[in-house]
Design a protein around this motif. Structure first.
Motif, PDB file in Angstrom:
ATOM      1  N   UNK A 149       1.373  47.503  42.301  1.00  0.00           N
ATOM      2  CA  UNK A 149       2.118  46.482  43.032  1.00  0.00           C
ATOM      3  C   UNK A 149       2.677  45.428  42.095  1.00  0.00           C
ATOM      4  N   UNK A 150       3.875  44.960  42.404  1.00  0.00           N
ATOM      5  CA  UNK A 150       4.514  43.946  41.574  1.00  0.00           C
ATOM      6  C   UNK A 150       3.899  42.589  41.842  1.00  0.00           C
ATOM      7  N   UNK A 151       4.341  41.607  41.067  1.00  0.00           N
ATOM      8  CA  UNK A 151       3.843  40.248  41.230  1.00  0.00           C
ATOM      9  C   UNK A 151       4.190  39.724  42.616  1.00  0.00           C
ATOM     10  N   UNK A 160      10.358  43.204  29.484  1.00  0.00           N
ATOM     11  CA  UNK A 160       9.263  43.290  28.508  1.00  0.00           C
ATOM     12  C   UNK A 160       7.968  42.809  29.149  1.00  0.00           C
ATOM     13  N   UNK A 161       8.043  41.674  29.846  1.00  0.00           N
ATOM     14  CA  UNK A 161       6.845  41.131  30.483  1.00  0.00           C
ATOM     15  C   UNK A 161       6.412  41.980  31.679  1.00  0.00           C
ATOM     16  N   UNK A 162       7.366  42.533  32.402  1.00  0.00           N
ATOM     17  CA  UNK A 162       7.016  43.405  33.529  1.00  0.00           C
ATOM     18  C   UNK A 162       6.231  44.616  33.044  1.00  0.00           C
ATOM     19  N   UNK A 163       6.673  45.216  31.944  1.00  0.00           N
ATOM     20  CA  UNK A 163       5.977  46.383  31.411  1.00  0.00           C
ATOM     21  C   UNK A 163       4.564  46.022  30.955  1.00  0.00           C
ATOM     22  N   UNK A 222      13.684  36.980  37.920  1.00  0.00           N
ATOM     23  CA  UNK A 222      13.354  38.410  37.862  1.00  0.00           C
ATOM     24  C   UNK A 222      11.855  38.628  38.013  1.00  0.00           C
ATOM     25  N   UNK A 223      11.047  37.820  37.337  1.00  0.00           N
ATOM     26  CA  UNK A 223       9.600  38.007  37.411  1.00  0.00           C
ATOM     27  C   UNK A 223       9.054  37.756  38.813  1.00  0.00           C
TER      28      UNK A 223
END
Length: 533
Positions: free
Chosen positions: A499-501, A474-477, A158-159
């Motif tokens: 932008x996302x990872x 949780x980590x995304x936020x 997911x990350x």
């Protein structure tokens, strides 16, 4: 270019007949498909879906995880009807992980993303696998260890996904909850028939159980879905104020609808553990959703007073009162060998008998336990005379964990969840809009999980996949809030999200970002432009 030109030259040498090759090939393929559909339509349809799914998985590996979230709760039904060696959700998950590995190798991305609670999770997972060294049965313990290992693999998947895919996966989790809630409400209210043990006394209604085949884990899933959907929906409503975008309003209403369905399904489950977990989750939502803590305390106090008045005036339905009457009896570990069992207290005494067996296991091997996943294996040694058959687990996750991994394992388990809670609090602090609502919903889901686990074990029927997705969010936020890019002020402003990872061309490492520059992802050309400016 040279390859394409060479192909074109070869086709050109075919002369005037070359232009008929492709139509002829398509005609032949259509004829074969038509013949196949006429003779074996199911086979052709299944093959077509398999090829389409394979292509989609290679393009977007996380699609398999989305399908695993959707089909995961069907595992108990699959096991009851067909008893497959591996349920469909595990197949989808395996394909997703393999496709993700293939994508990483093709892009030469060798780094694995880290996350804030990874160290506590790693300690617990490593010790849990270590207990298999003295477990009586590897066959029973290894699947349990693999289940916990999948949590980390899902988080990594997911990350590393693009931002839209991350949101797609969260949507698939909520959709899965809505599907189960719909099935459960149909079973409870509309079907008009059901298993005799699930019928509510004096009513033509039944306890909802979805495809879990049991009301308690079904109620547990509803308790994990409802607070996240409600928190997200309320946060999205706040962000959508002043916006004319029907899509944003529709998404907010959709999330609230899922939360309402899941809440109704939870109530229809008749699960006391789920009801108590929902009470705890509701309290967390009330406290964390308002921007001012005092407002949350005031609302919580008002709701508590309202419930007290309803109970004192006799307005709570008798069925609900009867279900809640035995809750206090279930909160104590007592010797039930001399207790008379009847139809009214059977479920409570059965649960307490399994608790008592777990306590005896802890007394026998207090520090290191009997081995992960081996509660049912050693249960006959500690079972009470009238309760010789194990239910698979102790119906209390804390006692079960202590019995299987000892006090050392229980301590690492509690440390792991404490760190997750701290990270969720960090994600909530300083957040706004739908992100604040989602963080509050995640914290409420943890509250439900830990309260409900006092009476049951929710690590069943692929529910750990949902917990892994929540932990990843949780980590995304946190990463979005701590990103150097300007934060998203809300959907009404029309700005894009940070932008996302994956969108940044790299993968996260620990709590920040780690980029792997290459000309393929556009970072190298940007560096060249900067150096030349």
């Amino acid at each position: 270019m040279h390859g394409a030109q060479g192909i074109g030259d070869r086709w050109g040498r075919l002369g005037g007949s070359g232009r008929w090759v492709f139509p002829a090939a398509w005609a032949a393929l259509a004829a074969v498909l038509g013949f196949g559909i006429g003779r074996a339509p199911e086979t052709v349809l299944g093959l077509g879906l398999a090829l389409t799914g394979a292509g989609l998985l290679l393009r977007i590996p996380e699609t398999g995880l989305g399908l695993a979230l959707l089909t995961g709760p069907f595992a108990p039904l699959e096991n009851e009807r067909w008893a497959p060696p591996v349920n469909s959700a595990q197949i989808f998950l395996a394909l997703s992980l393999l496709a993700g590995l293939w994508r990483g190798l093709a892009r030469r991305e060798g780094r694995i993303p880290g996350w804030g609670w990874a160290w506590a999770y790693g300690l617990f997972l490593g010790y849990a696998f270590l207990t298999l060294a003295w477990a009586p049965s590897w066959e029973e313990g290894l699947p349990e260890g693999i289940k916990w290992a999948q949590v980390g693999l899902v988080v990594i998947l997911v990350l590393g996904a693009p931002r839209p895919v991350q949101r797609f996966l969260l949507g698939m989790a909520l959709l899965s909850g809505a599907v189960q809630a719909g099935i459960g409400l149909w079973q409870a209210v509309l079907r008009g028939a059901g298993p005799a043990p699930f019928r509510l006394p004096g009513l033509s209604l039944y306890r909802a159980y979805g495809t879990f085949q049991q009301p308690n884990p079904f109620g547990g899933m509803m308790g994990l879905i409802a607070p996240v959907a409600l928190g997200l929906g309320i946060g999205m409503l706040g962000s959508a104020k002043g916006s004319r975008s029907m899509g944003r309003w529709g998404a907010a209403v959709g999330a609230l609808a899922v939360g309402g369905l899941a809440g109704a399904g939870l109530l229809a489950s008749g699960s006391r553990g789920a009801w108590l977990g929902a009470a705890g989750a509701g309290a967390v939502l009330v406290l964390l959703l308002p921007r001012r803590g005092r407002a949350g305390l005031a609302v919580g106090a008002a709701l508590g007073l309202a419930v007290g008045l309803l109970g004192g005036s006799g307005w709570i339905p008798p069925v609900v009162q009867a279900r809640l009457a035995g809750v206090l009896e279930e909160l104590r570990v007592a010797d039930v060998r001399g207790v008379e069992v009847n139809e009214a207290n059977f479920a409570i005494i059965e649960r307490l008998a399994h608790w008592q067996a777990a306590v005896e296991m802890i007394r026998a091997q207090p520090w290191f336990g009997v081995g992960l996943g081996n509660y049912a294996v050693v249960y006959p040694r500690y079972a009470l005379i009238r309760w010789p058959h194990p239910l698979g687990h102790a119906h209390n996750s804390y006692l079960n964990m202590a019995a299987e991994t000892g006090l050392a394992g229980l301590s690492l388990y509690l440390l792991f969840w404490a760190v997750v809670g701290v990270r969720t609090w960090r994600a909530w602090q300083g957040s706004a809009g739908w992100r604040r609502g989602l963080a509050a919903g995640l914290m409420a889901a943890w509250a439900h999980l830990h309260i409900h686990n006092l009476f049951d074990n929710l690590y069943v029927a692929n529910l750990p996949l949902f917990l892994a997705l929540y932990g990843a969010w949780v980590e995304i936020l946190i990463n979005e809030r701590e990103s150097p890019s300007p934060p998203d002020p809300g959907p009404s402003h029309g700005r894009e999200d940070p932008p996302s990872l994956h969108d940044r061309g790299g993968t996260p490492w620990k709590e920040g970002f780690c980029f792997a520059p290459s000309s393929a992802n556009g970072i190298a050309p940007i560096a060249k432009r900067r150096s030349g400016s």
